[in-house]
Every structure is written in structure tokens, then in C-alpha cells.
Design a protein around this motif. Structure first.
Motif, PDB file in Angstrom:
ATOM      1  N   THR A  57      -3.729   8.897  -0.553  1.00  0.00           N
ATOM      2  CA  THR A  57      -3.275   8.452   0.871  1.00  0.00           C
ATOM      3  C   THR A  57      -3.265   6.894   0.936  1.00  0.00           C
ATOM      4  OG1 THR A  57      -5.591   8.445   1.495  1.00  0.00           O
ATOM      5  CG2 THR A  57      -4.448  10.525   1.716  1.00  0.00           C
ATOM      6  N   GLN A  58      -2.810   6.353   1.951  1.00  0.00           N
ATOM      7  CA  GLN A  58      -2.856   4.893   2.252  1.00  0.00           C
ATOM      8  C   GLN A  58      -4.048   4.509   2.165  1.00  0.00           C
ATOM      9  OE1 GLN A  58       0.145   3.321   4.549  1.00  0.00           O
ATOM     10  NE2 GLN A  58       1.832   4.470   3.634  1.00  0.00           N
ATOM     11  N   SER A  93       0.803   4.082  -2.609  1.00  0.00           N
ATOM     12  CA  SER A  93       0.618   5.590  -2.170  1.00  0.00           C
ATOM     13  C   SER A  93       1.528   6.558  -2.705  1.00  0.00           C
ATOM     14  CB  SER A  93       0.372   5.511  -0.650  1.00  0.00           C
ATOM     15  OG  SER A  93       0.376   6.764  -0.161  1.00  0.00           O
ATOM     16  N   GLU A 143       3.943  -6.222   6.606  1.00  0.00           N
ATOM     17  CA  GLU A 143       3.489  -5.527   5.177  1.00  0.00           C
ATOM     18  C   GLU A 143       2.744  -6.604   4.474  1.00  0.00           C
ATOM     19  OE1 GLU A 143       4.281  -2.767   3.691  1.00  0.00           O
ATOM     20  OE2 GLU A 143       5.340  -1.956   5.629  1.00  0.00           O
ATOM     21  N   SER A 195      -5.844   1.903  -0.119  1.00  0.00           N
ATOM     22  CA  SER A 195      -6.606   0.536   0.855  1.00  0.00           C
ATOM     23  C   SER A 195      -7.737   0.306   0.164  1.00  0.00           C
ATOM     24  CB  SER A 195      -6.346   0.615   2.097  1.00  0.00           C
ATOM     25  OG  SER A 195      -4.959   0.733   2.811  1.00  0.00           O
ATOM     26  N   VAL A 220       0.735  -1.200   0.045  1.00  0.00           N
ATOM     27  CA  VAL A 220       0.098  -0.040  -0.057  1.00  0.00           C
ATOM     28  C   VAL A 220       0.854   1.329  -0.032  1.00  0.00           C
ATOM     29  CG1 VAL A 220      -1.579   1.368   1.302  1.00  0.00           C
ATOM     30  CG2 VAL A 220      -2.179  -1.175   0.963  1.00  0.00           C
ATOM     31  N   GLY A 221       1.914   1.295   0.864  1.00  0.00           N
ATOM     32  CA  GLY A 221       2.796   2.415   0.970  1.00  0.00           C
ATOM     33  C   GLY A 221       3.428   2.744  -0.360  1.00  0.00           C
TER      34      GLY A 221
END
Length: 115
Positions: free
Chosen positions: A67-68, A61, A92, A72, A57-58
Motif C-alpha cells: 500500500t502507498q 507501491s 507528486e 510512505s 510513492v505510487g
């Protein structure tokens, strides 16, 4: 001759045979959900990225400038549609495309868009 149309291309027997060959409505529903999931530009960008490599996700992003939480949310929809899968490694979660069919459908759509 089919009474619904004057073109004369198919008769009632042909229409009946075609109707018999038609897949179950559930298959059309599932297929429509796939295309609905692919129809959002943000989800398309996520799929494009996951077509190249597995990402968390990071990473998504940072790549998409979102934004994460937003990423998500999109990933949850893609998972529900069976488009992406998740693999946990420690804390993770890494995402990838569910199978080669998704890759082929997406890449064919991108090629079509280029024409």
C-alpha cells in the motif's frame, strides 16, 4: 602488558593510543542508525529501486505490491535516517538516494550477500 588479556598482542600504551583515535560516540550512534535503517528487507528493496531511478510513492507501491501508506511509512524512516531525499513536483513527491555514500554502502552490502 594489558591486565585484561593474556594474549600479549597490545600493551596499555597501545590500547590508550587506540582509545584516543576512536571517534566520538555520536558518530557511532549515527552510523548504527544508518545500518538499522538498512536492515529491513522492505527498506532494502526501496533503496534498491531508488539506486536505479527516482520514484514516487505510487511507483514504489506498484513495484513492491504494498500500500502507498506502507511505502510512505518506510520512506519517512529512510528520510529521518538521511538515506533518501524528496523532491516535490506539483502534487507528486519523488524520492531518490541522499548521496553516493548510501549507494556505495548498499551496493557493497548486496555484493557481500552474493558471496
Amino acid at each position: 602488558m594489558n591486565s585484561a588479556c593474556a594474549c600479549g598482542v597490545m600493551n596499555d600504551a597501545d590500547i590508550g593510543a587506540l582509545r584516543q583515535d576512536m571517534p566520538d560516540s555520536e558518530l557511532f550512534d549515527i552510523s548504527a542508525l544508518l545500518f538499522k535503517a538498512l536492515s529491513d528487507p522492505t527498506r532494502a528493496k526501496i533503496i534498491w529501486a531508488l539506486d536505479r531511478t527516482e520514484l514516487c510513492v505510487g511507483n514504489l507501491s506498484a513495484l513492491l505490491g504494498m500500500t502507498q501508506s506502507s511505502i510512505s511509512h518506510q520512506l519517512a524512516g529512510l528520510r529521518a535516517a538521511g538515506i533518501v531525499t524528496a523532491r516535490k513536483s506539483g502534487k507528486e513527491v519523488f524520492y531518490s538516494l541522499a548521496d553516493h555514500h548510501i549507494r556505495e554502502i548498499f551496493e557493497a552490502g548486496m555484493e557481500h550477500a552474493k558471496e
